[in-house]
Write a protein that holds these residues in place. Structure first.
Motif, short mmCIF file in Angstrom:
data_model
loop_
_atom_site.label_atom_id
_atom_site.label_comp_id
_atom_site.label_asym_id
_atom_site.label_seq_id
_atom_site.Cartn_x
_atom_site.Cartn_y
_atom_site.Cartn_z
N VAL A 80 0.85 -1.20 0.00
CA VAL A 80 0.00 0.00 0.00
C VAL A 80 0.88 1.24 0.00
CG1 VAL A 80 -1.85 1.24 1.17
CG2 VAL A 80 -1.80 -1.26 1.21
N GLN A 82 1.60 5.63 -0.91
CA GLN A 82 1.01 6.97 -0.87
C GLN A 82 1.29 7.66 -2.21
OE1 GLN A 82 1.09 9.53 2.77
NE2 GLN A 82 2.32 10.90 1.51
N SER A 91 -3.99 7.20 -1.82
CA SER A 91 -3.29 5.92 -1.62
C SER A 91 -3.39 5.09 -2.90
CB SER A 91 -3.92 5.16 -0.45
OG SER A 91 -3.92 5.95 0.73
N THR A 103 -5.41 2.55 -8.24
CA THR A 103 -5.90 3.54 -7.29
C THR A 103 -7.26 4.03 -7.77
OG1 THR A 103 -5.36 5.62 -6.15
CG2 THR A 103 -4.74 5.46 -8.47
N GLY A 171 -4.02 2.71 4.31
CA GLY A 171 -3.79 3.83 3.41
C GLY A 171 -3.14 4.99 4.13
N SER A 172 -3.41 6.21 3.63
CA SER A 172 -2.79 7.42 4.17
C SER A 172 -3.85 8.45 4.55
CB SER A 172 -1.82 8.02 3.14
OG SER A 172 -0.80 7.12 2.81
N SER A 177 0.79 8.33 6.50
CA SER A 177 1.03 7.15 5.68
C SER A 177 1.06 5.87 6.51
CB SER A 177 2.36 7.30 4.93
OG SER A 177 3.43 7.40 5.84
N ASN A 219 -7.44 8.14 2.40
CA ASN A 219 -7.59 6.69 2.31
C ASN A 219 -7.96 6.23 0.90
OD1 ASN A 219 -8.62 6.15 5.65
ND2 ASN A 219 -7.12 4.87 4.59
N GLY A 222 -6.65 3.15 -1.21
CA GLY A 222 -6.00 2.18 -0.33
C GLY A 222 -6.73 0.86 -0.30
#
Length: 371
Positions: A80, A82, A91, A103, A171-172, A177, A219, A222
């Motif tokens: 996963v 960023q 993500s 993505t 995810g971020s 992150s 997110n 992600g």
């Protein structure tokens, strides 16, 4: 996770997250995207987790559920990444060892170049857009110089996703992150419309996985993962509560299912476009129809595709569709939402009016045409 608006940074929510968008088919909640609007981010080498107290270590020995969480995080989090564009961050999921990353289309937006940060790395890598398919809010980007040791994620069987299964969302969120939250599969087969914004039409997506795992801006793109370390969805939308001025509704998030991800990603990588959308269509162009009091009363057909499903069933320009199967149709959006919940080759009864007369036709749905 929205389509169109970019993820916002740690201090600013995505514009779309705060906008009043489309309504989820089963409740009065507004769905919003989950990308972050600011390109600033807060890196954290270690995953943060909101694992429940049930997963805490038990006296006298390790807790099996906690061990399972940590195993899954170790298995999947390295896949996963960023993604940062000029407009924000989101993500992505490593799709193969060649450097392809899948993505959300709204994470990429109009960008053709972006940077990617791998987990536990202080170095960013340049990437280029392979292709985007906004109709399903999916896109593929590719690292310009893929490093050795890339770990592609494993994708699960969408047919085996069941309500009650434990999920982890990776995810971020807000730029943090390698973050992890936990929940369950709350429902399957949801049809959700994203809010439209400048530069984004707002896709209507069927068969989405609803989860209680926390999903926030950043997110988007992600991974939603099961305890077998398989990706069962791409985190795409969070819900907002219109009664609280659009604040995020806790525990209501949506992910595009694995079957859709792999089908679309494989086509984007192979052909640079989608040739088989897997989405049902009537083979018409239409708009919302209004009565004399300017109230919406259905979807009026503007044109029918020659030899298409609607034309073959006898529908024609000027007909106003009022029902698709058991679903009442009052606007073009409600027709689009109803179609998104169905599959090509499904036979459905269409109710419509022609010159004031009510009629029905049995239509075998076709496949949504792609560019």
């Amino acid at each position: 996770m929205p389509a169109g608006p970019r993820p916002t940074g740690p201090r600013a929510f995505d514009r779309r997250l705060l906008s009043a968008g489309a309504v989820v088919a089963l409740a009065a909640t507004v769905v919003t995207g989950c990308s972050s609007g600011s390109s600033s981010s807060s890196s954290s080498p270690a995953a943060s987790s909101s694992a429940s107290s049930a997963a805490a270590s038990a006296p006298g020995g390790s807790n099996q559920l906690q061990d399972d969480y940590q195993r899954v995080i170790s298995d999947v989090l390295p896949s996963v990444v960023q993604i940062t564009t000029a407009n924000g961050l989101g993500s992505g999921i490593v799709y193969d060892t060649k450097g392809n990353i899948v993505t959300n289309a709204h994470v990429v937006g109009s960008a053709t170049t972006m940077t990617v940060a791998l987990p536990n790395s202080t170095k960013t890598l340049d990437a280029t857009l392979v292709a985007s398919y906004p109709e399903s809010d999916l896109a593929v980007i590719k690292l310009n110089s893929p490093p050795s040791g890339l770990k592609p994620a494993a994708f699960g069987d969408s047919k085996k996703v069941e309500v009650g299964q434990i999920t982890l969302a990776m995810g971020s969120p807000l730029g943090f992150s390698s973050s992890v939250t936990q929940g369950i599969v709350s429902a399957t087969g949801r049809t959700v419309s994203e809010p439209s914004t400048a530069g984004s039409p707002g896709a209507t997506i069927g068969n989405m996985v609803q989860t209680s795992a926390a999903i926030n801006p950043g997110n988007s793109g992600g991974a939603l993962v099961n305890l077998a370390s398989q990706v069962i969805g791409i985190n795409t939308l969070a819900a907002t509560d219109p009664d609280t001025n659009g604040s995020v509704a806790p525990g209501i998030g949506f992910a595009i299912p694995a079957a859709t991800i792999t089908s679309i990603a494989d086509q984007l990588i192979k052909d640079g476009k989608v040739t088989n959308s897997g989405r049902a269509a009537l083979g018409i162009t239409a708009r919302t129809a209004f009565d004399a009091g300017y109230q919406p009363v259905g979807a009026v057909i503007i044109t029918t595709a020659p030899g298409g499903p609607a034309a073959s069933a006898g529908l024609q320009a000027g007909d106003v569709i009022t029902k698709l199967g058991d679903v009442e149709i009052t606007t073009l959006n409600s027709l689009t939402t109803a179609l998104a919940s169905l599959a090509p080759d499904t036979k459905v009864t269409v109710a419509y009016t022609r010159e004031g007369q009510s009629k029905t036709a049995d239509v075998t749905l076709g496949t949504l045409a792609t560019a």
